[in-house]
Motif scaffolding. Structure first.
Motif, short mmCIF file in Angstrom:
data_model
loop_
_atom_site.label_atom_id
_atom_site.label_comp_id
_atom_site.label_asym_id
_atom_site.label_seq_id
_atom_site.Cartn_x
_atom_site.Cartn_y
_atom_site.Cartn_z
N UNK A 271 0.87 -1.18 0.00
CA UNK A 271 0.00 0.00 0.00
C UNK A 271 0.91 1.23 0.00
N UNK A 272 1.13 1.92 -1.12
CA UNK A 272 0.43 1.66 -2.36
C UNK A 272 1.44 1.64 -3.51
N UNK A 273 1.03 0.97 -4.60
CA UNK A 273 1.86 0.88 -5.79
C UNK A 273 2.03 2.24 -6.44
N UNK A 274 1.04 3.10 -6.33
CA UNK A 274 1.11 4.43 -6.93
C UNK A 274 2.23 5.25 -6.30
N UNK A 275 2.41 5.13 -5.00
CA UNK A 275 3.47 5.91 -4.33
C UNK A 275 4.85 5.34 -4.68
N UNK A 276 4.93 4.07 -5.00
CA UNK A 276 6.19 3.52 -5.52
C UNK A 276 6.51 4.17 -6.86
N UNK A 277 5.49 4.29 -7.72
CA UNK A 277 5.69 4.93 -9.03
C UNK A 277 6.08 6.40 -8.86
N UNK A 278 5.47 7.09 -7.89
CA UNK A 278 5.82 8.49 -7.65
C UNK A 278 7.26 8.62 -7.19
N UNK A 279 7.72 7.68 -6.36
CA UNK A 279 9.12 7.71 -5.91
C UNK A 279 10.06 7.52 -7.09
N UNK A 280 9.73 6.59 -7.99
CA UNK A 280 10.57 6.38 -9.17
C UNK A 280 10.54 7.59 -10.09
N UNK A 281 9.42 8.30 -10.14
CA UNK A 281 9.34 9.52 -10.94
C UNK A 281 10.32 10.56 -10.40
N UNK A 282 10.38 10.73 -9.07
CA UNK A 282 11.33 11.67 -8.48
C UNK A 282 12.77 11.28 -8.81
N UNK A 283 13.05 9.98 -8.72
CA UNK A 283 14.41 9.51 -8.99
C UNK A 283 14.76 9.72 -10.45
N UNK A 284 13.87 9.31 -11.35
CA UNK A 284 14.14 9.42 -12.77
C UNK A 284 14.36 10.85 -13.22
N UNK A 285 13.52 11.75 -12.74
CA UNK A 285 13.67 13.16 -13.13
C UNK A 285 14.95 13.76 -12.55
N UNK A 286 15.34 13.30 -11.36
CA UNK A 286 16.55 13.84 -10.73
C UNK A 286 17.82 13.41 -11.44
N UNK A 287 17.81 12.26 -12.10
CA UNK A 287 19.02 11.81 -12.81
C UNK A 287 18.98 12.19 -14.28
N UNK A 288 17.99 12.98 -14.69
CA UNK A 288 17.99 13.53 -16.04
C UNK A 288 17.11 12.84 -17.05
#
Length: 455
Positions: A271-288
């Motif tokens: 709980x929840x898969x959406x917040x996992x995706x949001x965390x990966x969004x932060x990581x992906x955008x931070x590395x370019x």
């Protein structure tokens, strides 16, 4: 050290304990590599002077940085000029020139029955104040999903303890099911019912991006001592760094996998898969990475696939996955919900209209589907479920006429039956959190209800 001394040490320690001691001794003897922080942009930390692989841990600050508490970071990208890390803690005090040392190892995860009843953080460390973990051993966080050709087929039903799910959306051992709903519709409460009512041998629960206030409420009120006693809980709250939230999801999955490898049937709830995706969004955008659909970079969808495919059946044992999906603005076709639905083996839709009138669990029986239900239920039971579905569908189709009093009795026997036995249908579909229902009891109740509906 002599051969006799080594043999004595082996007799004094369990194999897993001895292997862990030897690993730590090897790390202590390895030459220490160091570098420095060259720049900090957003959540990304550039480091020069270190040659590390993706997934390795490094430590920032420490002895050479007076007043700076050391924090750990993970390598998430590598360039010709150095490496890019993301913190696993708060970055206060970190600046250009801060020394960085390599840990010489990736993240490792504790496993074993000593974890039952414990609450861990995103790195597998205890946070419940109950002392050190009594782990049977440690395994690398990195692991491969079972081969498609070596997965056992799903052919055995798994009891969840919720009547509407056990009958209308039957789950099989090793299935991956999504619970789709907006905020405040009862996803966490439904998960806690499943944790207490399932007949899976082991439960691993991951609370990703939850409010700090809700963690103890979930553990003490929703899950309770009975549910916690046979569960392992991994927690990463919303205020923690994105990498910790992402790692918590993989730590919980790796713990579940370790029990599956021993031949156990495990229930993994996230709980929840959406917040996992949001965390990966932060990581992906931070590395370019470039933003794509609604700001999610491409890596988000590949990470979801990697995470979800690691659940399921293996050559022996199974991990049954229950993942909540927080749909944005109650839009069930938003990118994360749509991507998750395409990977999962079924979906349960929670309806806000049902929740606001006190219908709990607020499961939309007609909108929920289990893709393996036909393989794990007998034909007569499938027909009983179909009878109730047909009655619910007929009632929904005539609801506008019923609301304005324009429906004429006798027009549709299914509508007549649904209206006449509305109380019995609601009593079957609703269930209090304290109501423990076995799968056999649920099917017996459905058989009685289908006879009332004219089957």
């Amino acid at each position: 050290m002599s051969t006799a001394t080594l043999a004595g040490a082996a007799r004094l320690a369990e194999p897993s304990e001895l292997a862990e001691r030897l690993r730590l001794a090897g790390l202590a003897a390895a030459p220490e590599r160091s570098g420095v922080v060259s720049s900090i942009v957003g959540l990304g930390i550039e480091v020069v002077g270190l040659d590390c692989a993706i997934g390795d841990l490094v430590r920032l600050g420490g002895e050479d940085a007076a007043g700076v508490a050391p924090i750990e970071a993970e390598v998430v990208a590598s360039t010709r000029g150095g490496i890019r890390c993301m913190p696993l803690g708060r970055m206060a005090g970190i600046k250009v020139g801060t020394p960085v040392r390599s840990r010489n190892e990736p993240v490792r995860v504790p496993t074993g029955t000593g974890l039952f009843g414990r609450v861990l953080d995103g790195l597998g460390r205890p946070i419940d104040g109950k002392g050190p973990l009594q782990a049977d051993g440690y395994v690398s966080l990195q692991n491969e999903a079972p081969s498609a050709m070596h997965r056992a087929r799903i052919d055995t039903p798994l009891q969840l303890g919720v009547r509407a799910l056990d009958t209308l959306t039957t789950v099989g051992k090793g299935q991956r099911l999504g619970l789709f709903a907006g905020s405040g519709v009862g996803k966490s409460s439904l998960l806690s019912m499943i944790a207490r009512g399932t007949d899976a041998q082991i439960s691993v629960i991951a609370l990703i991006g939850e409010r700090g206030r809700e963690v103890r409420e979930f553990l003490e009120d929703d899950l309770g001592p009975e549910g916690l006693a046979r569960a392992i809980v991994v927690v990463s709250t919303s205020d923690e760094p994105a990498l910790m939230r992402l790692r918590a999801a993989f730590v919980a999955t790796r713990i579940a996998e370790s029990f599956r490898e021993q031949g156990n049937d495990v229930m993994l709830m996230m709980d929840s898969l959406t917040r996992v995706a949001m965390a990966q969004r932060e990581i992906g955008l931070s590395v370019g990475e470039p933003p794509a659909t609604r700001g999610y970079p491409p890596s988000t969808f590949s990470v979801l696939a990697q995470l979800l495919e690691r659940a399921g059946t293996g050559e022996r044992g199974s991990v049954t996955g229950m993942y909540t999906v927080l749909v944005d603005g109650d839009d069930h076709n938003e990118p994360i919900a749509d991507s998750a639905r395409s990977i999962l083996d079924g979906h349960v839709v929670l309806d806000r209209k049902l929740a606001v009138v006190g219908h709990f669990p607020s499961i939309d029986a007609l909108g929920s589907v289990s893709r393996v239900a036909s393989r794990v239920t007998a034909p007569e039971r499938r027909e009983q479920a179909a009878v109730l579905r047909r009655a619910l569908a007929a009632r929904r189709g005539a609801q506008d006429l019923l609301d304005v009093g324009a429906y004429r009795r006798g027009t549709n026997p299914l509508v007549d039956a649904a209206v006449d036995h509305e109380g019995e249908i609601n009593a079957f579909l609703q269930q209090s959190m304290s109501d423990q229902s076995t799968a056999d009891d649920a099917w017996a109740a459905l058989a009685r209800l289908s006879r009332l509906l004219g089957a």
